[in-house]
Design a protein around this motif. Structure first.
Motif, PDB file in Angstrom:
ATOM      1  N   GLY A  93      74.450  35.971  91.987  1.00 53.85           N
ATOM      2  CA  GLY A  93      73.470  37.051  91.990  1.00 53.85           C
ATOM      3  C   GLY A  93      74.043  38.438  91.765  1.00 53.85           C
ATOM      4  O   GLY A  93      73.308  39.421  91.762  1.00 53.85           O
TER       5      GLY A  93
ATOM      6  N   SER B 199      76.047  46.441  87.315  1.00 55.64           N
ATOM      7  CA  SER B 199      75.823  45.000  87.399  1.00 55.64           C
ATOM      8  C   SER B 199      77.168  44.312  87.272  1.00 55.64           C
ATOM      9  O   SER B 199      77.898  44.541  86.318  1.00 55.64           O
TER      10      SER B 199
ATOM     11  N   ARG C  88      69.043  36.829  86.443  1.00 48.68           N
ATOM     12  CA  ARG C  88      70.502  36.783  86.385  1.00 48.68           C
ATOM     13  C   ARG C  88      70.905  37.161  84.965  1.00 48.68           C
ATOM     14  O   ARG C  88      70.679  36.409  84.016  1.00 48.68           O
TER      15      ARG C  88
ATOM     16  N   CYS D  52      78.607  42.621  95.808  1.00 48.44           N
ATOM     17  CA  CYS D  52      77.265  42.033  95.726  1.00 48.44           C
ATOM     18  C   CYS D  52      76.159  43.074  95.778  1.00 48.44           C
ATOM     19  O   CYS D  52      75.005  42.776  95.468  1.00 48.44           O
TER      20      CYS D  52
ATOM     21  N   THR E 187      68.502  48.519  85.711  1.00 52.47           N
ATOM     22  CA  THR E 187      69.766  48.205  86.362  1.00 52.47           C
ATOM     23  C   THR E 187      69.894  49.056  87.620  1.00 52.47           C
ATOM     24  O   THR E 187      69.097  49.973  87.848  1.00 52.47           O
TER      25      THR E 187
ATOM     26  N   THR F  88      67.539  42.670  93.675  1.00 50.95           N
ATOM     27  CA  THR F  88      66.706  41.593  94.216  1.00 50.95           C
ATOM     28  C   THR F  88      65.760  42.145  95.266  1.00 50.95           C
ATOM     29  O   THR F  88      64.561  41.828  95.274  1.00 50.95           O
TER      30      THR F  88
ATOM     31  N   SER G  33      63.263  40.007  88.774  1.00 51.14           N
ATOM     32  CA  SER G  33      64.719  39.901  88.923  1.00 51.14           C
ATOM     33  C   SER G  33      65.210  38.686  88.137  1.00 51.14           C
ATOM     34  O   SER G  33      64.613  37.616  88.180  1.00 51.14           O
TER      35      SER G  33
ATOM     36  N   CYS H  85      75.004  39.859  89.178  1.00 46.95           N
ATOM     37  CA  CYS H  85      74.576  40.442  87.900  1.00 46.95           C
ATOM     38  C   CYS H  85      73.065  40.680  87.825  1.00 46.95           C
ATOM     39  O   CYS H  85      72.549  41.003  86.760  1.00 46.95           O
ATOM     40  N   THR H  86      72.373  40.563  88.940  1.00 44.23           N
ATOM     41  CA  THR H  86      70.913  40.659  88.936  1.00 44.23           C
ATOM     42  C   THR H  86      70.431  42.016  88.446  1.00 44.23           C
ATOM     43  O   THR H  86      70.897  43.062  88.891  1.00 44.23           O
TER      44      THR H  86
ATOM     45  N   ASN I 241      71.451  35.459  96.451  1.00 45.53           N
ATOM     46  CA  ASN I 241      72.528  36.428  96.285  1.00 45.53           C
ATOM     47  C   ASN I 241      73.581  36.175  97.346  1.00 45.53           C
ATOM     48  O   ASN I 241      73.283  36.179  98.535  1.00 45.53           O
TER      49      ASN I 241
ATOM     50  N   GLY J 194      73.439  43.648  92.903  1.00 45.99           N
ATOM     51  CA  GLY J 194      72.530  42.512  92.794  1.00 45.99           C
ATOM     52  C   GLY J 194      71.578  42.429  93.981  1.00 45.99           C
ATOM     53  O   GLY J 194      70.390  42.119  93.832  1.00 45.99           O
TER      54      GLY J 194
END
Length: 161
Positions: free
Chosen positions: A50, A40, A62, A106, A78, A113, A60, A52-53, A136, A109
């Motif tokens: 996004g 993350s 943040r 990205c 995670t 998502t 989901s 760190c989603t 995201n 995340g």
């Protein structure tokens, strides 16, 4: 709770974890710093990008906007928990096959998502996939390959017309 420190117990990727943390430590910092789950990413720290989603109780969220103490008693998933070490699940494989990543910042995340979206929503067309991923941000791919990867997995889990 003792002063500004709190004892928490949560399940992360199927493993029960008990720690004492600063009351204001974010969930993403707890995952990265305390549990060394660095998948993350910390991006904007405002809940906008996004990166760190993670999934908390299958939703989901943040992780930069949530304190670790808020996850006390919760199940957290995670990107590291999507597949066994050295393996890829269907979504990760689709990201690889469809070239749905470039710099990779990205990607964790996006994967989390998309995991949530694939479980909960019909995603009947590319517009629905784009809308689901709209929270995201990606500066590299233009999203087309990410949408294609999610579409490919959706086609495997839901019979087509």
């Amino acid at each position: 709770m003792s002063g500004n420190r709190c004892s928490i117990t949560l399940t992360v990727n199927g493993e029960t974890v008990s720690e004492t943390v600063d009351a204001r430590k974010t969930l993403v910092d707890f995952l990265r710093d305390d549990l060394v789950l660095t998948g993350s990413h910390v991006g904007c720290e405002h809940g906008v990008c996004g990166a760190c989603t993670v999934l908390v109780e299958s939703d989901s969220v943040r992780a930069c906007l949530m304190f670790a103490v808020q996850a006390d008693g919760c199940r957290v998933e995670t990107v590291e928990g999507l597949a066994a070490p050295g393996k890829m699940n269907a979504l990760q494989a689709a990201f690889h096959e469809h070239h749905a990543l470039q710099c990779g910042f990205c990607t964790p995340g996006m994967l989390m998502t998309a995991t949530d979206m694939l479980k909960k929503y019909p995603l009947e067309n590319d517009d629905a996939i784009r809308e689901g991923l709209s929270g995201n941000l990606c500066r590299c791919t233009g999203y087309e390959h990410i949408v294609a990867a999610v579409r490919a997995v959706k086609a495997k889990v839901t019979p087509g017309p």
